[in-house]
Enzyme design. Structure first.
Site, PDB file in Angstrom:
ATOM      1  N   SER A   1       0.839  -1.213   0.000  1.00  0.00           N
ATOM      2  CA  SER A   1       0.000   0.000   0.000  1.00  0.00           C
ATOM      3  C   SER A   1       0.868   1.256   0.000  1.00  0.00           C
ATOM      4  CB  SER A   1      -0.885   0.030   1.248  1.00  0.00           C
ATOM      5  OG  SER A   1      -1.830  -0.994   1.204  1.00  0.00           O
TER       6      SER A   1
ATOM      7  N   ASP B   1      -6.946  -7.928   4.860  1.00  0.00           N
ATOM      8  CA  ASP B   1      -6.123  -8.732   3.944  1.00  0.00           C
ATOM      9  C   ASP B   1      -5.525  -9.958   4.628  1.00  0.00           C
ATOM     10  OD1 ASP B   1      -6.671  -6.972   1.929  1.00  0.00           O
ATOM     11  OD2 ASP B   1      -4.780  -5.880   2.083  1.00  0.00           O
TER      12      ASP B   1
HETATM   13  C1  S3P Z   1      -5.702  -1.288   0.082  1.00  0.00           C
HETATM   14  C2  S3P Z   1      -6.932  -1.244   0.688  1.00  0.00           C
HETATM   15  C3  S3P Z   1      -7.732  -2.442   0.988  1.00  0.00           C
HETATM   16  C4  S3P Z   1      -6.928  -3.719   0.879  1.00  0.00           C
HETATM   17  C5  S3P Z   1      -6.047  -3.724  -0.333  1.00  0.00           C
HETATM   18  C6  S3P Z   1      -5.078  -2.567  -0.292  1.00  0.00           C
HETATM   19  C7  S3P Z   1      -4.978  -0.021  -0.169  1.00  0.00           C
HETATM   20  O1  S3P Z   1      -8.813  -2.509   0.086  1.00  0.00           O
HETATM   21  O2  S3P Z   1      -7.766  -4.846   0.867  1.00  0.00           O
HETATM   22  O3  S3P Z   1      -5.306  -4.940  -0.401  1.00  0.00           O
HETATM   23  O4  S3P Z   1      -3.756  -0.050  -0.398  1.00  0.00           O
HETATM   24  O5  S3P Z   1      -5.624   1.021  -0.128  1.00  0.00           O
HETATM   25  P1  S3P Z   1     -10.178  -1.664   0.311  1.00  0.00           P
HETATM   26  O6  S3P Z   1      -9.802  -0.269   0.432  1.00  0.00           O
HETATM   27  O7  S3P Z   1     -10.995  -1.930  -0.885  1.00  0.00           O
HETATM   28  O8  S3P Z   1     -10.784  -2.239   1.538  1.00  0.00           O
END
Ligand code: S3P
Length: 440
Positions: free
Chosen positions: A29, A322
Site C-alpha cells: 500500500s 487482507d
Molecule cells: C488497500 C486497501 C484495501 C486492501 C487492499 C489494499 C490499499 O482494500 O484490501 O489490499 O492499499 O488502499 P479496500 O480499500 O478496498 O478495503
C-alpha cells in the site's frame, strides 16, 4: 519476480519447525502511494524499501506512461522525478494495472481531473472487480467515468475543474477514500470524507509528509483543493500483510521463536495482532523509537503456542481485511469454534476469499460453514493433505503454504504465480525459516 516464484504450483511437505530472523519485503500500500505522490510532487522523491512486486511495478509503469521519469536505482531504491499536480501527460495507450486493485482505484482519482482521457484495464481477476464504488463519488465531483457493468475497463474523460464533495463512504475502504482524496487535491473547495469504520490511513499520513494540510476529525478527513505537494524521502516499512503469514507460521511452529524485523504496525493494519492475542498467541512487539514519515515500525517476535477459537468482533474486520486467509488457517488449528461475520468485502478481493478459503479448508478436512458475510469453523482437528486451488490469489496461496506446517500429508497448491504481485521471494524466505516448500 524471482525465478522460483514463476512455478505454477507449490508442493508443501507436512510438518516442520520455523525459526530465525527475517525481513519481509516492503509494504504494498505504501509503495503504491509513494510512487503516486512522488509523481505529483515538485522535486525528487527517493523511496527506499520499495516493494518490487508486480502490483507496484504496474503503478510504476503506468506513471512512466503518463510522462513521469522514474529511476530504479537499486531493486528497492527508486527516484521519482515529480511533475507537479498538473504535470501528467496523456498515456499513448490503455494503462494496464495487472492484478492491482489499489492501483486501478487510486489512478481513477488521479486521472479524473486531468486535461486528457485515460483507459484502465487489468488482468482477468481485476477485470471482474467492482469499480463503481470509486466511480460513483468521483462522478458526484463532476468526473466523467464509464465502467462496463460496474467493472473495468474504466474509461475516464479527463475533467479539470472538479467540485469538492462531502461524502459518507458506504463501506470501509481505503481505496475509495484515497481515490476521492486524490481527486479532491484538484477540486475547488474542501473535500470531506466520513468512514463507517477506520480503514488504513496511509494516504492521509503520506499526504501530510508531502506537505499537504489535512484535517482529521474523528471518523472524518478533509482537505482543501489546490494544494501542492513537496517531494520528500519515503522509507517503506516491511509489509505487515506479508509478515502475517510468518506470524501465523510462528504461532504454529516456532518452538524457539521467530523474529520479523522492521514491520509496519500502523494501527489501521494490525487487527490480526489483536485477533491472535485473543486466541492466546505469544507475540511480543519491540517498537522502534522514531516513526518513519508517520508510519510506526516494530520488530515482532512470535513463539509457538496453543490457540483457541474466537468470535471476531466486526469492528476488527477492516483492520485485518487482507489477513483473513491466513487468519482462517490459524483458526482452523485453534481449539473450538471461530466465527467471522461482517466480512462480505472478502468476496470482492483478488478472488472470493470466503469461498476460496472454505473450499480449501473443506479439502483439508476442516468442518466449516460458508456464510454470506463470513465463515464459521470448528478447529483443532489438524489438516489432511490434499490439492488446493488458490484461484490465482496470492494470499490464498501463501495462507495454505503455512498450513503445511500442521498437515498430516503433502499439499499441492495450484496457480501460485500471483504470489509475485505482493511477495517476491516468498518461496526462498519460507524455506529459509523452515517451511518444506518447493515450486513445481
Ligand atoms: C488497500 C486497501 C484495501 C486492501 C487492499 C489494499 C490499499 O482494500 O484490501 O489490499 O492499499 O488502499 P479496500 O480499500 O478496498 O478495503
Amino acid at each position: 519476480m524471482t525465478v522460483s516464484d514463476k512455478g505454477t504450483h507449490y508442493r508443501v511437505a507436512p510438518g516442520g519447525e520455523v525459526s530465525g530472523q527475517i525481513t519481509v519485503p516492503g509494504d504494498k500500500s505504501i509503495s503504491h502511494r509513494a510512487l503516486m505522490l512522488g509523481a505529483l510532487a515538485e522535486g525528487e522523491t527517493e523511496i527506499t524499501g520499495f516493494l518490487t512486486g508486480e502490483d507496484c511495478l504496474s503503478t510504476l509503469r503506468a506513471l512512466s506512461a503518463l510522462g513521469v521519469r522514474i529511476e530504479h536505482l537499486e531493486p528497492e531504491r527508486i527516484l521519482v522525478h515529480g511533475v507537479g499536480v498538473e504535470g501528467l501527460r496523456a498515456a499513448p495507450s490503455a494503462l494496464d494495472m495487472g492484478n492491482a486493485g489499489t492501483a486501478m482505484r487510486l489512478f481513477m482519482g488521479l486521472l479524473a481531473p486531468q486535461r486528457f482521457d485515460s483507459v484502465l484495464i487489468g488482468d482477468e481477476s481485476l477485470m471482474r472487480r467492482p469499480m463503481e464504488r470509486v466511480a460513483g463519488p468521483l462522478r458526484a465531483m463532476g468526473a466523467r467515468i464509464e465502467t462496463r457493468d460496474g467493472r473495468p475497463p474504466v474509461h475516464i474523460q479527463g475533467t479539470p475543474g472538479l467540485r469538492a464533495i462531502d461524502y459518507r463512504l458506504p463501506v470501509a475502504s481505503a481505496q475509495v477514500k484515497s481515490a476521492v482524496l486524490l481527486a479532491g487535491l484538484r477540486a475547488s473547495g474542501r473535500t470531506r470524507l466520513t468512514e463507517p469504520a477506520p480503514a488504513r490511513d496511509h494516504t492521509e499520513r503520506m499526504l501530510e509528509a508531502f506537505g499537504v494540510t489535512l484535517v482529521r476529525d474523528g471518523s472524518s478527513v478533509s482537505l482543501e483543493g489546490g494544494q501542492r505537494l513537496r517531494a520528500t524521502a519515503v522509507r517503506v516499512p516491511a509489509d505487515f500483510s506479508s509478515a502475517a503469514f510468518f506470524l501465523v507460521a510462528g504461532c504454529l511452529a516456532a518452538e524457539h521463536g521467530l523474529l520479523l524485523r522492521n514491520v509496519g504496525i500502523n494501527p489501521t493494519r494490525t487487527g490480526l495482532l489483536t485477533l491472535l492475542e485473543r486466541m492466546g498467541a505469544d507475540i511480543r512487539l519491540h517498537p522502534h523509537g522514531a516513526s518513519q514519515r508517520g508510519e510506526p515500525i516494530a520488530d515482532i517476535e512470535v513463539h509457538k503456542c496453543r490457540l483457541r477459537g474466537i468470535e471476531v468482533p466486526e469492528e476488527l474486520v477492516p483492520l485485518s481485511i487482507d489477513e483473513f486467509p491466513v487468519f482462517f488457517i490459524a483458526a482452523a488449528l485453534a481449539e473450538g469454534e471461530t466465527l467471522v461475520r461482517g466480512a462480505q468485502e472478502l468476496r470482492v478481493k483478488e478472488s472470493d476469499r470466503l469461498a476460496a478459503m472454505a473450499a480449501g479448508l473443506t479439502r483439508l478436512g476442516v468442518e466449516n460453514r460458508l456464510l454470506e458475510d463470513g465463515l464459521w469453523m470448528r478447529g483443532g482437528t489438524g489438516f489432511t493433505g490434499g490439492i488446493i486451488e488458490s484461484h490465482g490469489d496470492h494470499r490464498i496461496a501463501m495462507a495454505f503454504a503455512v498450513a503445511g506446517l500442521a498437515a498430516r500429508g503433502p499439499l499441492e497448491i495450484r496457480d501460485v504465480a500471483n504470489v509475485a504481485t505482493s511477495f517476491p521471494g516468498f518461496l526462498e524466505l519460507s524455506r529459509a525459516v523452515g517451511l518444506r516448500i518447493e515450486a513445481a
